[in-house]
Design an enzyme around this catalytic site. Structure first.
Site: not given
Ligand code: NAP
Ligand code: G3P
Length: 489
Positions: A163, A259, A293
């Site tokens: 994202n 995160e 997130c």
């Molecule tokens: P995701 O599916 O967990 O993927 C995140 C990253 O991890 C991607 O680069 C993904 O690669 C990689 N990945 C997947 N499986 C893995 C494994 N087994 N080992 C190592 N890396 C692996 O998350 P997303 O769909 O990209 O993002 C959405 C989620 O992230 C939501 O739950 C959101 O809340 C969270 N998020 C949190 C924050 C924060 O700052 N707290 C910010 C943004 C998003 P692939 O793309 O190749 O699968």
């Molecule tokens: O999901 C991305 C997280 O880092 C939120 O960023 O700046 O949209 O609150 P922001």
């Protein structure tokens, strides 16, 4: 300026050892636009040997990089930030088609990233060490002095989510590099092309060979091998709680920053400024279709103002425009990243409806475009009260009082942020002190910025603290040199 990044057949190569590499016959992953399914480009499905190569390059390059004076490292980051800014419009179009981010949000992400990189460069230069005299501790004379500096950890693995493929990649890469680490970077597959454009900016800024190396490919295929690689010294991960927990379960004796997911509540009390609350809640819940997130993912409102708030929310949400952001810059509700994401959202909506929640707005879906959903009378018996939809859906949960708000807020497995709307600052502080989250926003929406603030999740929302200075500290360690002074007189 970045146009030479694309090879024939819309293939985007990886960057290793200072070169853009594309192995003949390598398996390719087609990246298709969530807007219309059109081919955005192809990236390599790298394998374990490619990971080994990237790790080896980074490991060998790190000692030289750490010896580059920090002001030189900072200069390179400043140049990268300028190149990003100069090419912002091109980056915006890549973000638009690769992850469906509207142009306004895309431009904000790119310019914010340039600011982030500059601030990281300057912060690192101003993080000198300290000297500690022994005499300040009982029983010691002036016999010792400890000179403490900060050392890079070595090789950092940066893994970013879809994202914010530019900002949440740079928020790992920039602090890691300026601190003297080298980086192996695994971008989200849907977002990898945007991320490779960011890497191009670092290359053009004059980053020495081997300091930054990319590995594209599905996390499910190469993730486990990558995160457990022996040559790694630190893992900086942003993504889902599910993947974060998997990584944390696999990795042994390696520090990490995580995160993860969130379920940020907006607590609305009887004396809240409702127009302010409504504006912040709607923006917080629905920008980029709730794919953040820190999105507001539940409203906890006291009964006495709930009807009024629900009516105001419905009016504001009804005014949001859903559609294709490539065709209309006024669109804020964009197609979700894929159909699976839309399925997840709709299943939570249906389950809540089946259990008695009231659909105030929405429910319309066209493939991965989910029109904004607002639900009232959501109860804690429904999954929507607890699970992260990562889509344009907002549940209203009615509560008796602040005490119940705190109890329901804290019962969540997540602990990223919360926001409170009240005009009683004492009450705000009292509630904030009891919320189990990383950050509490008072009279404002939940959000990560500004990026020099600490940003952290507790419980299932993360490990460690991001935020520019905090990230630099996380990817460095103290080095103490103690001078023993012999008493001559
Ligand atoms: P995701 O599916 O967990 O993927 C995140 C990253 O991890 C991607 O680069 C993904 O690669 C990689 N990945 C997947 N499986 C893995 C494994 N087994 N080992 C190592 N890396 C692996 O998350 P997303 O769909 O990209 O993002 C959405 C989620 O992230 C939501 O739950 C959101 O809340 C969270 N998020 C949190 C924050 C924060 O700052 N707290 C910010 C943004 C998003 P692939 O793309 O190749 O699968
Ligand atoms: O999901 C991305 C997280 O880092 C939120 O960023 O700046 O949209 O609150 P922001």
């Amino acid at each position: 300026m970045f146009s030479d990044l694309e090879l024939p057949g819309k293939v985007y190569p990886n960057y290793q050892s200072g070169k853009w590499i594309q192995k003949e016959g390598a398996d390719l992953i087609e990246i298709r636009s969530p807007l219309d399914g059109s081919l955005v480009g192809k990236v390599t499905a790298m394998c374990k040997d490619d990971v080994d190569e990237a790790m080896d390059i980074a490991k060998r390059a790190q000692p030289r990089w750490r010896d580059v004076p920090i002001h030189r490292r900072a200069e390179i980051l400043h140049r990268a930030a300028s190149i990003l800014t100069e090419n912002a419009r091109e980056m915006v179009e890549v973000l638009l088609y690769e992850i469906g981010k509207d142009r306004k949000s895309g431009l904000s992400e790119v310019l914010r990233t340039a600011d982030y990189i500059r601030f990281a460069a300057d912060s690192a230069k101003n993080m000198p060490g300290e000297s500690i005299p022994s005499e300040s501790f009982p029983g010691f004379t002036k016999s010792k002095i400890s000179l403490v500096t900060r050392e890079p950890l070595g090789v950092v693995l940066a893994i970013s989510p879809f994202n914010y493929p530019v900002n949440l990649s740079a928020s790992k890469i920039a602090p890691a590099l300026v601190a003297g680490n080298t980086v192996v970077f695994k971008p989200a597959t849907q977002g990898a092309i945007s991320a490779l454009h960011l890497v191009k900016a670092f290359e053009m800024a004059g980053l020495p060979a081997g300091v930054l190396n990319t590995v594209t490919g599905y996390g499910q295929d190469i993730g486990d091998y990558t995160v457990t690689h022996e040559k790694l010294d630190f893992i900086n991960f942003t993504g889902s709680t599910q993947v974060g927990k998997r990584i944390a379960g696999l990795v042994k004796m390696k520090p990490m920053l995580m995160e993860l997911g969130g379920k940020d509540p907006a607590i609305v009390l009887e004396d809240a400024n409702l127009p302010l609350a409504v504006s912040n809640i709607v923006s917080g819940a629905y920008s980029y279709s709730g794919q953040r997130c820190t999105a507001v993912k539940r409203v906890l409102v006291v009964d006495c103002v709930a009807d009024h708030l629900a009516d105001m929310l419905r009016e504001k949400v009804a005014a949001l425009k859903a559609g294709n952001p490539a065709a209309d810059d006024e669109v804020t509700i964009v197609p979700l990243i894929d159909e699976h994401a839309a399925d997840t959202v709709m299943s939570l909506v249906e389950e809540a409806k089946d259990k008695g929640a009231k659909l105030l707005l929405g429910g319309k879906r066209e493939k991965n475009l989910v029109h904004p959903v607002l639900m009232d009378h959501v109860t804690t018996q429904m999954k929507l009260a607890w699970e992260e939809p990562f889509g344009p859906v907002l549940p209203i949960i009615r509560i008796r009082d602040a005490q119940e708000a705190i109890e329901i807020a804290n019962r969540s497995e997540y602990g990223l942020q919360s926001c409170i709307f009240t005009q009683n600052i004492d009450q705000a502080f009292s509630i904030a002190s009891r919320l189990e989250v990383g950050t509490v926003q008072v009279n404002g929406k939940t959000e990560r910025g500004p990026d020099h603030f600490p940003f952290l999740g507790v419980k299932s929302s993360g490990i460690g603290v991001q935020g520019i200075r905090y990230s630099i500290e996380a990817m460095t360690r103290p080095k103490a040199i103690v001078i023993n002074i012999s008493p001559h007189l």
